[in-house]
Design a protein around this motif. Structure first.
Motif, PDB file in Angstrom:
ATOM      1  N   TYR A 199      63.913  91.273  16.790  1.00 32.82           N
ATOM      2  CA  TYR A 199      62.513  91.526  16.908  1.00 32.82           C
ATOM      3  C   TYR A 199      62.181  93.095  17.084  1.00 32.82           C
ATOM      4  O   TYR A 199      62.967  93.599  17.812  1.00 32.82           O
ATOM      5  N   ARG A 200      61.176  93.587  16.522  1.00 36.50           N
ATOM      6  CA  ARG A 200      60.637  94.858  16.682  1.00 36.50           C
ATOM      7  C   ARG A 200      59.370  94.685  16.800  1.00 36.50           C
ATOM      8  O   ARG A 200      58.553  94.206  15.821  1.00 36.50           O
ATOM      9  N   SER A 201      58.520  95.176  17.909  1.00 39.68           N
ATOM     10  CA  SER A 201      57.239  95.026  18.046  1.00 39.68           C
ATOM     11  C   SER A 201      56.448  96.341  17.770  1.00 39.68           C
ATOM     12  O   SER A 201      56.999  97.411  17.154  1.00 39.68           O
ATOM     13  N   LEU A 202      54.973  96.048  17.637  1.00 34.14           N
ATOM     14  CA  LEU A 202      54.407  97.062  17.268  1.00 34.14           C
ATOM     15  C   LEU A 202      54.369  98.343  18.082  1.00 34.14           C
ATOM     16  O   LEU A 202      53.930  99.533  17.750  1.00 34.14           O
ATOM     17  N   GLU A 203      54.886  98.157  19.388  1.00 40.55           N
ATOM     18  CA  GLU A 203      54.945  99.159  20.429  1.00 40.55           C
ATOM     19  C   GLU A 203      56.115 100.212  19.946  1.00 40.55           C
ATOM     20  O   GLU A 203      56.176 101.327  20.375  1.00 40.55           O
ATOM     21  N   GLN A 204      57.068  99.576  19.089  1.00 40.37           N
ATOM     22  CA  GLN A 204      58.436 100.449  19.035  1.00 40.37           C
ATOM     23  C   GLN A 204      58.264 100.954  17.489  1.00 40.37           C
ATOM     24  O   GLN A 204      59.052 101.821  17.041  1.00 40.37           O
ATOM     25  N   ALA A 205      57.211 100.338  16.497  1.00 45.58           N
ATOM     26  CA  ALA A 205      57.491 101.054  15.098  1.00 45.58           C
ATOM     27  C   ALA A 205      55.956 100.712  14.590  1.00 45.58           C
ATOM     28  O   ALA A 205      55.198  99.948  15.205  1.00 45.58           O
ATOM     29  N   SER A 206      55.545 101.367  13.374  1.00 48.99           N
ATOM     30  CA  SER A 206      54.150 101.263  12.964  1.00 48.99           C
ATOM     31  C   SER A 206      54.262  99.703  12.311  1.00 48.99           C
ATOM     32  O   SER A 206      53.085  99.231  12.056  1.00 48.99           O
ATOM     33  N   GLU A 207      55.445  99.293  11.911  1.00 46.80           N
ATOM     34  CA  GLU A 207      55.570  97.952  11.445  1.00 46.80           C
ATOM     35  C   GLU A 207      56.103  96.950  12.316  1.00 46.80           C
ATOM     36  O   GLU A 207      57.360  97.207  12.734  1.00 46.80           O
ATOM     37  N   GLY A 208      55.667  96.041  12.890  1.00 46.48           N
ATOM     38  CA  GLY A 208      56.403  94.954  13.738  1.00 46.48           C
ATOM     39  C   GLY A 208      57.348  94.043  12.685  1.00 46.48           C
ATOM     40  O   GLY A 208      57.142  93.973  11.525  1.00 46.48           O
ATOM     41  N   ARG A 209      58.363  93.440  13.369  1.00 46.87           N
ATOM     42  CA  ARG A 209      59.175  92.683  12.530  1.00 46.87           C
ATOM     43  C   ARG A 209      60.025  91.710  13.072  1.00 46.87           C
ATOM     44  O   ARG A 209      60.686  91.872  14.426  1.00 46.87           O
ATOM     45  N   LEU A 210      59.988  90.200  12.681  1.00 43.23           N
ATOM     46  CA  LEU A 210      60.652  89.289  13.366  1.00 43.23           C
ATOM     47  C   LEU A 210      61.414  88.654  12.409  1.00 43.23           C
ATOM     48  O   LEU A 210      61.052  88.424  11.285  1.00 43.23           O
ATOM     49  N   TYR A 211      62.779  88.595  12.603  1.00 40.72           N
ATOM     50  CA  TYR A 211      63.794  88.262  11.546  1.00 40.72           C
ATOM     51  C   TYR A 211      64.509  86.912  12.484  1.00 40.72           C
ATOM     52  O   TYR A 211      64.968  87.180  13.604  1.00 40.72           O
ATOM     53  N   LEU A 212      64.568  85.579  11.630  1.00 36.93           N
ATOM     54  CA  LEU A 212      65.138  84.542  12.464  1.00 36.93           C
ATOM     55  C   LEU A 212      66.145  84.015  11.332  1.00 36.93           C
ATOM     56  O   LEU A 212      65.678  83.866  10.277  1.00 36.93           O
ATOM     57  N   SER A 213      67.392  83.759  11.557  1.00 40.68           N
ATOM     58  CA  SER A 213      68.061  82.890  10.696  1.00 40.68           C
ATOM     59  C   SER A 213      68.849  81.572  11.515  1.00 40.68           C
ATOM     60  O   SER A 213      69.021  81.968  12.606  1.00 40.68           O
ATOM     61  N   TYR A 214      68.572  80.853  10.890  1.00 41.64           N
ATOM     62  CA  TYR A 214      69.001  79.412  11.679  1.00 41.64           C
ATOM     63  C   TYR A 214      69.349  78.454  10.807  1.00 41.64           C
ATOM     64  O   TYR A 214      68.883  78.108   9.546  1.00 41.64           O
ATOM     65  N   GLN A 215      70.146  77.319  11.177  1.00 42.64           N
ATOM     66  CA  GLN A 215      70.342  75.987  10.776  1.00 42.64           C
ATOM     67  C   GLN A 215      69.368  74.870  11.076  1.00 42.64           C
ATOM     68  O   GLN A 215      69.162  74.897  12.512  1.00 42.64           O
ATOM     69  N   MET A 216      68.870  74.257  10.366  1.00 44.72           N
ATOM     70  CA  MET A 216      67.960  73.254  10.675  1.00 44.72           C
ATOM     71  C   MET A 216      68.313  72.035   9.979  1.00 44.72           C
ATOM     72  O   MET A 216      68.579  71.604   8.958  1.00 44.72           O
ATOM     73  N   THR A 217      68.219  70.829  11.011  1.00 49.52           N
ATOM     74  CA  THR A 217      68.449  69.473  10.645  1.00 49.52           C
ATOM     75  C   THR A 217      67.126  68.783  10.843  1.00 49.52           C
ATOM     76  O   THR A 217      66.729  68.559  11.745  1.00 49.52           O
ATOM     77  N   LEU A 218      66.827  68.076   9.654  1.00 52.96           N
ATOM     78  CA  LEU A 218      65.866  67.026   9.396  1.00 52.96           C
ATOM     79  C   LEU A 218      66.248  65.685   9.742  1.00 52.96           C
ATOM     80  O   LEU A 218      67.301  65.160   8.964  1.00 52.96           O
ATOM     81  N   ASN A 219      65.610  64.912  10.621  1.00 53.48           N
ATOM     82  CA  ASN A 219      66.024  63.354  10.928  1.00 53.48           C
ATOM     83  C   ASN A 219      67.439  63.202  10.806  1.00 53.48           C
ATOM     84  O   ASN A 219      68.152  62.108  10.276  1.00 53.48           O
ATOM     85  N   HIS A 220      68.373  63.958  11.593  1.00 52.60           N
ATOM     86  CA  HIS A 220      69.568  63.777  11.992  1.00 52.60           C
ATOM     87  C   HIS A 220      70.363  63.557  10.553  1.00 52.60           C
ATOM     88  O   HIS A 220      71.608  63.310  10.493  1.00 52.60           O
ATOM     89  N   GLU A 221      69.833  63.993   9.334  1.00 50.88           N
ATOM     90  CA  GLU A 221      70.523  63.885   7.960  1.00 50.88           C
ATOM     91  C   GLU A 221      70.630  65.194   7.372  1.00 50.88           C
ATOM     92  O   GLU A 221      71.963  65.607   7.113  1.00 50.88           O
ATOM     93  N   VAL A 222      69.693  65.866   6.853  1.00 51.00           N
ATOM     94  CA  VAL A 222      69.793  67.192   5.822  1.00 51.00           C
ATOM     95  C   VAL A 222      69.866  68.427   6.649  1.00 51.00           C
ATOM     96  O   VAL A 222      68.902  68.494   7.676  1.00 51.00           O
ATOM     97  N   THR A 223      70.857  69.024   6.588  1.00 44.14           N
ATOM     98  CA  THR A 223      70.898  70.395   7.371  1.00 44.14           C
ATOM     99  C   THR A 223      70.894  71.384   6.431  1.00 44.14           C
ATOM    100  O   THR A 223      71.584  71.409   5.172  1.00 44.14           O
ATOM    101  N   GLN A 224      69.851  72.408   6.410  1.00 46.72           N
ATOM    102  CA  GLN A 224      69.716  73.468   5.564  1.00 46.72           C
ATOM    103  C   GLN A 224      69.496  74.879   6.452  1.00 46.72           C
ATOM    104  O   GLN A 224      69.100  74.999   7.622  1.00 46.72           O
TER     105      GLN A 224
END
Length: 146
Positions: free
Chosen positions: A107-132
């Motif tokens: 995460y980089r906020s608007l206080e740190q730069a002219s453009e704020g940025r949030l980057y998330l990389s994650y694994q998500m499992t829906l209904n205990h079945e499909v992980t993407q």
């Protein structure tokens, strides 16, 4: 809302990958950004082609990101690096159980730069079945005074 609220332009890019499929969605909307202590909040409303508008509120604290969506869908997803979190996703088509394992959180906020940025990389499992594999990149910058 806080008096330090600023108008921003938000770009949200979400990429979903599984074994043989890739899906990419992009949202561009005006929003509001404000800070209260160590907490920073970004709000905007998505207007999907189908369905009701979705109000999105992203709260960023040190090492903790929460995304709350209401309207066309209803969910609250929490991201903490190297931790698994669970929640329910309420959608027109029903209710889904979600498990989220956050691999990267930057995460980089608007206080740190002219453009704020949030980057998330994650694994998500829906209904205990499909992980993407998911990647979320959110950029936001203050609306220029014209």
């Amino acid at each position: 809302m806080s008096s330090n609220a600023r108008d921003v332009q938000v770009q949200l890019v979400t990429e979903i990958r599984d074994e043989d499929r890739r899906e990419k969605m992009e949202v561009n909307e005006p929003g509001r950004f404000f800070t209260k202590g160590e907490t920073q909040v970004l709000t905007f409303t998505e207007h999907p082609e189908e369905g009701d508008p979705i109000n999105t509120m992203i709260t960023v604290k040190p090492n903790h990101v929460s995304i709350k969506r209401s309207g066309g869908v209803d969910m609250r997803q929490v991201f903490q690096k190297d931790l698994e979190t669970e929640n329910l996703y309420h959608h027109t088509y029903g209710e889904f159980h979600m498990k989220t394992y956050t691999e990267e959180l930057e995460y980089r906020s608007l206080e740190q730069a002219s453009e704020g940025r949030l980057y998330l990389s994650y694994q998500m499992t829906l209904n205990h079945e499909v992980t993407q594999a998911h990647r979320l990149t959110l950029t936001f910058e203050e609306e220029s005074e014209s």
